[in-house]
Design a protein around this motif. Structure first.
Motif, PDB file in Angstrom:
ATOM      1  N   LEU A   1      93.447 -56.880  52.861  1.00  0.00           N
ATOM      2  CA  LEU A   1      92.355 -56.175  53.607  1.00  0.00           C
ATOM      3  C   LEU A   1      91.485 -54.478  53.664  1.00  0.00           C
ATOM      4  CD1 LEU A   1      93.184 -57.514  57.312  1.00  0.00           C
ATOM      5  CD2 LEU A   1      91.224 -58.257  55.636  1.00  0.00           C
TER       6      LEU A   1
ATOM      7  N   PHE B   1      92.396 -51.412  57.808  1.00  0.00           N
ATOM      8  CA  PHE B   1      90.560 -52.036  57.802  1.00  0.00           C
ATOM      9  C   PHE B   1      90.157 -52.129  58.955  1.00  0.00           C
ATOM     10  CE2 PHE B   1      88.494 -56.134  58.363  1.00  0.00           C
ATOM     11  CZ  PHE B   1      87.658 -56.636  57.261  1.00  0.00           C
ATOM     12  N   ALA B   2      89.147 -50.924  59.084  1.00  0.00           N
ATOM     13  CA  ALA B   2      88.191 -51.134  60.400  1.00  0.00           C
ATOM     14  C   ALA B   2      86.994 -51.439  60.436  1.00  0.00           C
ATOM     15  CB  ALA B   2      88.470 -49.543  60.580  1.00  0.00           C
ATOM     16  N   MET B   3      86.693 -52.895  61.098  1.00  0.00           N
ATOM     17  CA  MET B   3      86.035 -53.595  60.943  1.00  0.00           C
ATOM     18  C   MET B   3      85.864 -53.402  62.417  1.00  0.00           C
ATOM     19  SD  MET B   3      84.737 -57.331  59.875  1.00  0.00           S
ATOM     20  CE  MET B   3      84.183 -56.853  58.141  1.00  0.00           C
ATOM     21  N   THR B   4      86.287 -54.454  62.979  1.00  0.00           N
ATOM     22  CA  THR B   4      86.526 -54.516  64.142  1.00  0.00           C
ATOM     23  C   THR B   4      86.242 -53.321  65.709  1.00  0.00           C
ATOM     24  OG1 THR B   4      87.388 -56.510  64.227  1.00  0.00           O
ATOM     25  CG2 THR B   4      87.158 -55.930  66.323  1.00  0.00           C
TER      26      THR B   4
ATOM     27  N   GLY C   1      82.961 -57.620  68.144  1.00  0.00           N
ATOM     28  CA  GLY C   1      84.137 -57.879  67.484  1.00  0.00           C
ATOM     29  C   GLY C   1      83.554 -59.446  66.051  1.00  0.00           C
ATOM     30  N   SER C   2      83.452 -60.333  66.995  1.00  0.00           N
ATOM     31  CA  SER C   2      83.391 -61.963  65.833  1.00  0.00           C
ATOM     32  C   SER C   2      81.197 -61.179  65.598  1.00  0.00           C
ATOM     33  CB  SER C   2      82.735 -63.236  67.573  1.00  0.00           C
ATOM     34  OG  SER C   2      84.335 -63.423  67.224  1.00  0.00           O
TER      35      SER C   2
ATOM     36  N   LYS D   1     102.277 -55.876  71.866  1.00  0.00           N
ATOM     37  CA  LYS D   1     101.234 -56.798  71.541  1.00  0.00           C
ATOM     38  C   LYS D   1     102.575 -57.714  72.206  1.00  0.00           C
ATOM     39  CE  LYS D   1      99.857 -56.556  67.316  1.00  0.00           C
ATOM     40  NZ  LYS D   1     100.633 -55.058  66.951  1.00  0.00           N
TER      41      LYS D   1
ATOM     42  N   ASN E   1      99.247 -51.327  65.448  1.00  0.00           N
ATOM     43  CA  ASN E   1      97.786 -52.061  65.738  1.00  0.00           C
ATOM     44  C   ASN E   1      96.895 -50.730  66.231  1.00  0.00           C
ATOM     45  OD1 ASN E   1      98.670 -54.628  65.349  1.00  0.00           O
ATOM     46  ND2 ASN E   1      96.514 -55.000  64.611  1.00  0.00           N
TER      47      ASN E   1
ATOM     48  N   TRP F   1      89.114 -50.845  66.790  1.00  0.00           N
ATOM     49  CA  TRP F   1      89.917 -51.612  68.022  1.00  0.00           C
ATOM     50  C   TRP F   1      90.783 -52.575  67.602  1.00  0.00           C
ATOM     51  CZ3 TRP F   1      90.273 -49.198  72.311  1.00  0.00           C
ATOM     52  CH2 TRP F   1      91.200 -49.159  73.513  1.00  0.00           C
ATOM     53  N   TRP F   2      92.108 -52.333  67.527  1.00  0.00           N
ATOM     54  CA  TRP F   2      93.067 -53.644  67.174  1.00  0.00           C
ATOM     55  C   TRP F   2      92.830 -53.268  65.389  1.00  0.00           C
ATOM     56  CZ3 TRP F   2      96.362 -55.802  70.420  1.00  0.00           C
ATOM     57  CH2 TRP F   2      95.265 -56.226  71.763  1.00  0.00           C
ATOM     58  N   ILE F   3      93.033 -51.770  64.762  1.00  0.00           N
ATOM     59  CA  ILE F   3      93.143 -52.007  63.670  1.00  0.00           C
ATOM     60  C   ILE F   3      95.159 -51.836  62.585  1.00  0.00           C
ATOM     61  CG2 ILE F   3      92.438 -49.814  61.457  1.00  0.00           C
ATOM     62  CD1 ILE F   3      90.102 -51.797  63.238  1.00  0.00           C
ATOM     63  N   GLY F   4      94.961 -52.728  61.972  1.00  0.00           N
ATOM     64  CA  GLY F   4      96.301 -52.607  61.605  1.00  0.00           C
ATOM     65  C   GLY F   4      96.744 -51.630  60.456  1.00  0.00           C
TER      66      GLY F   4
HETATM   67  C1  LIG Z   1      96.753 -58.582  66.471  1.00  0.00           C
HETATM   68  C2  LIG Z   1      95.308 -58.117  66.029  1.00  0.00           C
HETATM   69  C3  LIG Z   1      95.646 -58.033  64.804  1.00  0.00           C
HETATM   70  C4  LIG Z   1      93.820 -57.322  63.946  1.00  0.00           C
HETATM   71  N1  LIG Z   1      93.806 -56.925  63.067  1.00  0.00           N
HETATM   72  C5  LIG Z   1      92.710 -56.167  62.743  1.00  0.00           C
HETATM   73  C6  LIG Z   1      92.174 -55.283  61.432  1.00  0.00           C
HETATM   74  O1  LIG Z   1      93.227 -54.910  61.530  1.00  0.00           O
HETATM   75  N2  LIG Z   1      91.476 -54.653  61.756  1.00  0.00           N
HETATM   76  C7  LIG Z   1      90.190 -55.371  62.135  1.00  0.00           C
HETATM   77  O2  LIG Z   1      89.384 -54.940  61.604  1.00  0.00           O
HETATM   78  N3  LIG Z   1      89.900 -56.227  63.279  1.00  0.00           N
HETATM   79  C8  LIG Z   1      91.467 -56.497  63.471  1.00  0.00           C
HETATM   80  N4  LIG Z   1      91.179 -56.963  64.195  1.00  0.00           N
HETATM   81  C9  LIG Z   1      90.388 -58.094  65.203  1.00  0.00           C
HETATM   82  C10 LIG Z   1      89.869 -59.609  64.759  1.00  0.00           C
HETATM   83  O3  LIG Z   1      89.278 -59.152  64.045  1.00  0.00           O
HETATM   84  C11 LIG Z   1      88.586 -59.681  66.452  1.00  0.00           C
HETATM   85  O4  LIG Z   1      89.032 -59.916  67.375  1.00  0.00           O
HETATM   86  C12 LIG Z   1      88.369 -60.652  66.161  1.00  0.00           C
HETATM   87  O5  LIG Z   1      86.903 -60.592  65.050  1.00  0.00           O
HETATM   88  C13 LIG Z   1      87.471 -61.773  67.411  1.00  0.00           C
HETATM   89  O6  LIG Z   1      87.043 -60.655  68.100  1.00  0.00           O
HETATM   90  P1  LIG Z   1      86.993 -59.746  69.670  1.00  0.00           P
HETATM   91  O7  LIG Z   1      88.709 -59.770  69.903  1.00  0.00           O
HETATM   92  O8  LIG Z   1      85.386 -59.210  69.974  1.00  0.00           O
HETATM   93  O9  LIG Z   1      85.958 -61.558  69.830  1.00  0.00           O
HETATM   94  P2  LIG Z   1      85.024 -61.690  70.337  1.00  0.00           P
HETATM   95  O10 LIG Z   1      83.463 -61.130  69.591  1.00  0.00           O
HETATM   96  O11 LIG Z   1      85.006 -61.249  72.322  1.00  0.00           O
HETATM   97  O12 LIG Z   1      85.215 -63.224  70.874  1.00  0.00           O
HETATM   98  C14 LIG Z   1      86.259 -63.646  71.706  1.00  0.00           C
HETATM   99  C15 LIG Z   1      85.791 -65.201  72.099  1.00  0.00           C
HETATM  100  O13 LIG Z   1      84.351 -65.549  72.718  1.00  0.00           O
HETATM  101  C16 LIG Z   1      83.833 -66.580  71.955  1.00  0.00           C
HETATM  102  N5  LIG Z   1      82.705 -66.271  71.492  1.00  0.00           N
HETATM  103  C17 LIG Z   1      82.431 -65.554  70.910  1.00  0.00           C
HETATM  104  N6  LIG Z   1      81.118 -65.348  70.282  1.00  0.00           N
HETATM  105  C18 LIG Z   1      80.832 -66.483  70.007  1.00  0.00           C
HETATM  106  C19 LIG Z   1      79.381 -67.165  69.450  1.00  0.00           C
HETATM  107  N7  LIG Z   1      78.260 -66.191  68.905  1.00  0.00           N
HETATM  108  N8  LIG Z   1      79.993 -68.599  69.727  1.00  0.00           N
HETATM  109  C20 LIG Z   1      80.513 -69.335  70.134  1.00  0.00           C
HETATM  110  N9  LIG Z   1      81.937 -68.936  71.308  1.00  0.00           N
HETATM  111  C21 LIG Z   1      82.002 -67.112  70.707  1.00  0.00           C
HETATM  112  C22 LIG Z   1      84.940 -67.319  70.919  1.00  0.00           C
HETATM  113  O14 LIG Z   1      85.946 -68.353  71.289  1.00  0.00           O
HETATM  114  C23 LIG Z   1      86.066 -65.770  70.662  1.00  0.00           C
HETATM  115  O15 LIG Z   1      87.124 -66.765  70.270  1.00  0.00           O
HETATM  116  C24 LIG Z   1      92.600 -57.725  65.170  1.00  0.00           C
HETATM  117  C25 LIG Z   1      92.923 -58.208  66.288  1.00  0.00           C
HETATM  118  C26 LIG Z   1      94.078 -59.045  66.784  1.00  0.00           C
HETATM  119  C27 LIG Z   1      94.326 -59.610  68.094  1.00  0.00           C
END
Ligand SMILES: Cc1cc2nc3c(=O)[nH]c(=O)nc-3n(C[C@H](O)[C@H](O)[C@H](O)COP(=O)(O)OP(=O)(O)OC[C@H]3O[C@@H](n4cnc5c(N)ncnc54)[C@H](O)[C@@H]3O)c2cc1C
Length: 380
Positions: free
Chosen positions: A87, A117-120, A125-126, A216, A224, A156-159
């Motif tokens: 990452l 890696f600070a994206m989320t 998130g998604s 966690k 994180n 958030w959640w940045i490792g």
């Molecule tokens: C332990 C851990 C470590 C992490 N480490 C990092 C890191 O180092 N750096 C970093 O940048 N991020 C990190 N992340 C973040 C991770 O990349 C995000 O959790 C992930 O991208 C999902 O984003 P979210 O949690 O906001 O889920 P959301 O975007 O809220 O999504 C939750 C759920 O909603 C549904 N959903 C959302 N949008 C849609 C759609 N368009 N269509 C259908 N279903 C949908 C899906 O079921 C999805 O699983 C970490 C997360 C965890 C839990």
């Protein structure tokens, strides 16, 4: 994995066999686990001499084999390695240009520059394209100013952020001064290298606020954290500028014509993270199967009168539970090995067909393997 990567995996296992104090005990508190995980990673790099970063680029199969072996020691270690090399390292190498490789490659590989890696963000998130952190170019000082505009934009959640990281590749909207009413133009999401902590004192740098995401459900060896930026100034050179650049006088250039194309190219370079997750989830399944099947072989119960008791693996009910899982794990092994193979070819040839195949297969396999993985763990 083994096969042609047996040698490097054996080296990792031998290193940890010889260092029992680095093995993770069954019960360990979060903070101790994080420190142990850091010492495991430090030992692997500094003492055992494993240097993963060049394999991220040149031989991803070998890199995944390293992560698999480390993950068998402690899955937190496998993930922490992934954060550091795939990452943080991968974003610098894949999204940056020669000047970034020259400046950061050795420090990342040797672990002198631990990073994140600070994206989320909390609210995005998604939906990476919707993230809100901004990097505004200041043509007077030739710097970018990184800002977190709202609580929802906190990373958030940045490792690696809560305790060990010194740098982060931060994904933010690149803003340029413009003549329109708003005064700035949004050029879309780009990645920037942002120093987080002082290299010597480890103190947080001005404008950087770091919080701990805490305990966690699993992976507690990984620290994180959450990051907030308040007018953090970084040199223009810290823009990872492979797909878009800003000149000294504030002009934006890119070989890709639209924000959407640049975004696709940027995220496309990060597909290795998905490949890695499919591959490391399969590795965990292998370990889980080995434990359950070996136990079932050794555990004896019931049997004919005056005869030795029977191994529970000989009972049909036990076979019905374990054999489908074993078969699925073999199938995942071959499917993810194929994925790693075409991903390696994609990294060297950049063939368009392979880019599409890797994108589709990695998205599907990551979802499928991790879904079945959670089902299997419920059964075991
Ligand atoms: C332990 C851990 C470590 C992490 N480490 C990092 C890191 O180092 N750096 C970093 O940048 N991020 C990190 N992340 C973040 C991770 O990349 C995000 O959790 C992930 O991208 C999902 O984003 P979210 O949690 O906001 O889920 P959301 O975007 O809220 O999504 C939750 C759920 O909603 C549904 N959903 C959302 N949008 C849609 C759609 N368009 N269509 C259908 N279903 C949908 C899906 O079921 C999805 O699983 C970490 C997360 C965890 C839990």
């Amino acid at each position: 994995m083994r096969g042609k990567y047996r040698e490097i995996q054996e080296k990792i296992y031998e290193y940890f066999h010889a260092r029992p104090e680095l093995q993770t005990p069954l019960e360990i508190l979060k903070d101790e686990h994080r420190e142990l995980c850091w010492r495991q990673m430090y030992g692997l790099i500094k003492e055992a001499g494993i240097r993963p970063l060049k394999y991220v680029v040149e031989d991803p199969g070998k890199y995944f084999a390293i992560v698999e072996a480390a993950g068998a020691v402690d899955i937190s270690l496998g993930i922490k390695l992934g954060v550091q090399y795939s990452l943080w390292g991968g974003s610098v190498i894949n999204l940056g240009t020669k000047k970034h490789k020259d400046k950061y490659f050795e420090g990342i590989d040797s672990l002198d520059y631990p990073g994140c890696f600070a994206m989320t963000e909390l609210h995005h998130g998604s939906n990476v394209q919707g993230l809100q952190t901004v990097a505004t170019f200041d043509p007077i000082t030739d710097e970018f100013i990184i800002n977190t505009p709202s609580d929802g934009a906190i990373k958030w959640w940045i490792g690696n952020a809560a305790v060990h990281g010194k740098f982060a590749s931060v994904f933010a909207k690149l803003m340029l001064p413009a003549q329109d009413a708003k005064g700035v133009s949004d050029m879309g999401v780009h990645a920037f290298i942002v120093p987080l902590r002082d290299l010597k004192t480890h103190q947080e740098l001005p404008g950087i606020e770091i919080h701990d995401c805490g305990h966690k459900v699993g992976l507690n060896g990984v620290d994180n954290g959450a990051l907030r930026f308040t007018s953090v100034r970084i040199p223009r050179d810290n823009l990872l500028n492979r797909f878009g650049d800003v000149s000294r006088d504030g002009k934006y250039t890119s070989s890709l014509p639209t924000i959407n194309k640049r975004f696709a190219a940027t995220l496309g370079e990060l597909v290795g993270g998905r490949v890695s997750l499919a591959s490391s989830s399969t590795s965990i399944l292998k370990v889980a199967n080995a434990i359950a099947i070996r136990y079932s072989l050794l555990r004896q119960q019931f049997g004919p009168p005056n005869q030795p008791e029977v191994s529970i693996l000989d009972y049909q009910s036990q076979q019905h539970k374990l054999m489908p899982m074993l078969a699925s794990t073999y199938a995942f092994h071959f499917a993810t090995s194929y994925l790693v193979e075409i991903y390696s070819q994609m990294k060297t040839t950049h063939a368009e067909q392979l880019v599409g195949d890797v994108h589709g297969l990695s998205a599907g396999l990551k979802a499928y393997v991790t879904f079945l993985y959670s089902e299997i763990f419920e059964c075991l």
